[in-house]
Design an enzyme around this catalytic site. Structure first.
Site, PDB file in Angstrom:
ATOM      1  N   TYR A   1      26.713  24.594  48.848  1.00  0.00           N
ATOM      2  CA  TYR A   1      27.375  25.012  47.609  1.00  0.00           C
ATOM      3  C   TYR A   1      26.356  25.534  46.598  1.00  0.00           C
ATOM      4  O   TYR A   1      26.541  26.614  46.019  1.00  0.00           O
ATOM      5  CB  TYR A   1      28.138  23.831  47.014  1.00  0.00           C
ATOM      6  CG  TYR A   1      28.736  24.111  45.652  1.00  0.00           C
ATOM      7  CD1 TYR A   1      29.845  24.936  45.525  1.00  0.00           C
ATOM      8  CD2 TYR A   1      28.189  23.547  44.496  1.00  0.00           C
ATOM      9  CE1 TYR A   1      30.395  25.201  44.275  1.00  0.00           C
ATOM     10  CE2 TYR A   1      28.732  23.800  43.254  1.00  0.00           C
ATOM     11  CZ  TYR A   1      29.833  24.628  43.142  1.00  0.00           C
ATOM     12  OH  TYR A   1      30.373  24.886  41.908  1.00  0.00           O
TER      13      TYR A   1
ATOM     14  N   SER B   1      27.362  27.788  38.212  1.00  0.00           N
ATOM     15  CA  SER B   1      27.428  26.331  38.151  1.00  0.00           C
ATOM     16  C   SER B   1      26.097  25.814  37.642  1.00  0.00           C
ATOM     17  O   SER B   1      25.086  26.537  37.652  1.00  0.00           O
ATOM     18  CB  SER B   1      27.692  25.771  39.553  1.00  0.00           C
ATOM     19  OG  SER B   1      27.527  24.371  39.605  1.00  0.00           O
TER      20      SER B   1
END
Length: 258
Positions: free
Chosen positions: A145, A132
């Protein structure tokens, strides 16, 4: 040349679009979906698209599912599944943090340890980790996350150096903010446990940050290009303007005050 490709998290978003597109190109795709309803839905989608797709149930915290998925001999392993938990680090329940690592990191590591040895034996193969932009920079209130994605960056980088002498490639794809629904789900995940009256750090309103999300097709197209390719960059980040933002973040970390 047709390749055997296993993709986790293929029931929606990038995984679904990539699995269907790769199958349409003639690749033999094994698509993992977390639940049986998702399995049936993805099979229906493949039939509607007129492509051949092998869909399996693959919950990354289910030992039986992991054992079955780990039995496949593939050319490319795409570790794409993920969950996002919102909340400040001092407030987020540790159970939620552990679940995030179990899915995003440890379940995928188990697949690596099951599947990659065969790649090493034959001297070819590739592992693609879906990281990400959060694997490069940090988004406040999405620290757990981002931590899982930072872990993936470290694991992928180590694997690249370790496996390269044996003919096995390792790469990452790093999505920014795309409108797959994943970010929207993550932004409200904390509502299951959050109590404003007892929270140490109040949660902000995330609604503005969810506006204007990019078209997921841009990331899907990049993944479809990279996954079966023999030569490409180690890291593939989209949208393109996210690349510069990530580089600026890394530079800032060396100059900002505590």
């Amino acid at each position: 040349m047709s390749k055997r490709i296993l993709i986790t998290g293929a029931s929606s978003g990038f995984g679904r679009g990539t699995a269907l597109a790769l199958a349409a190109q003639g690749h033999r795709v094994i698509a993992g979906a977390e639940t049986w309803p998702q399995v049936r839905s993805l099979r229906s989608d493949a039939a509607d698209a007129g492509v051949e797709l092998k869909v399996i149930k693959l919950n990354l915290v289910d030992a039986i599912d992991l054992e079955r998925a780990g039995s496949f001999d593939v050319d490319v392993l795409v570790l794409n599944a993920g969950i996002m938990e919102g909340g400040s680090i001092v407030d987020v329940p540790l159970q939620r943090a552990r679940e995030s690592f179990d899915v995003n990191v440890f379940g995928h590591m188990q697949l690596v340890q099951s599947i990659v040895p065969e790649m090493v034996k034959r001297g070819s193969g590739k592992v693609v980790w879906t990281s990400s932009m959060g694997g490069i920079l940090v988004v406040p209130f999405l620290g757990v996350y981002c931590a899982t994605k930072h872990a993936i960056e470290a694991i992928a980088g180590s694997m690249k150096a370790e496996l390269e002498p044996y003919g096995v490639k390792v790469a990452t794809v790093n999505p920014g903010v795309f409108g797959t629904g994943f970010n929207d789900t993550g932004a409200e995940s904390y509502e299951q446990w959050y109590d404003a009256a007892t929270a140490v750090v109040p949660m902000p309103d995330f609604s503005a940050s969810l506006e204007g999300q990019a078209d997921p097709q841009e990331m899907i197209d990049a993944m479809v290009e990279v996954i079966p390719a023999d030569e490409h960059l180690y890291r593939t980040m989209r949208p393109f303007d996210t690349i510069e933002a990530a580089k600026q973040w890394q530079a800032t970390e060396w100059s900002q005050n505590a």
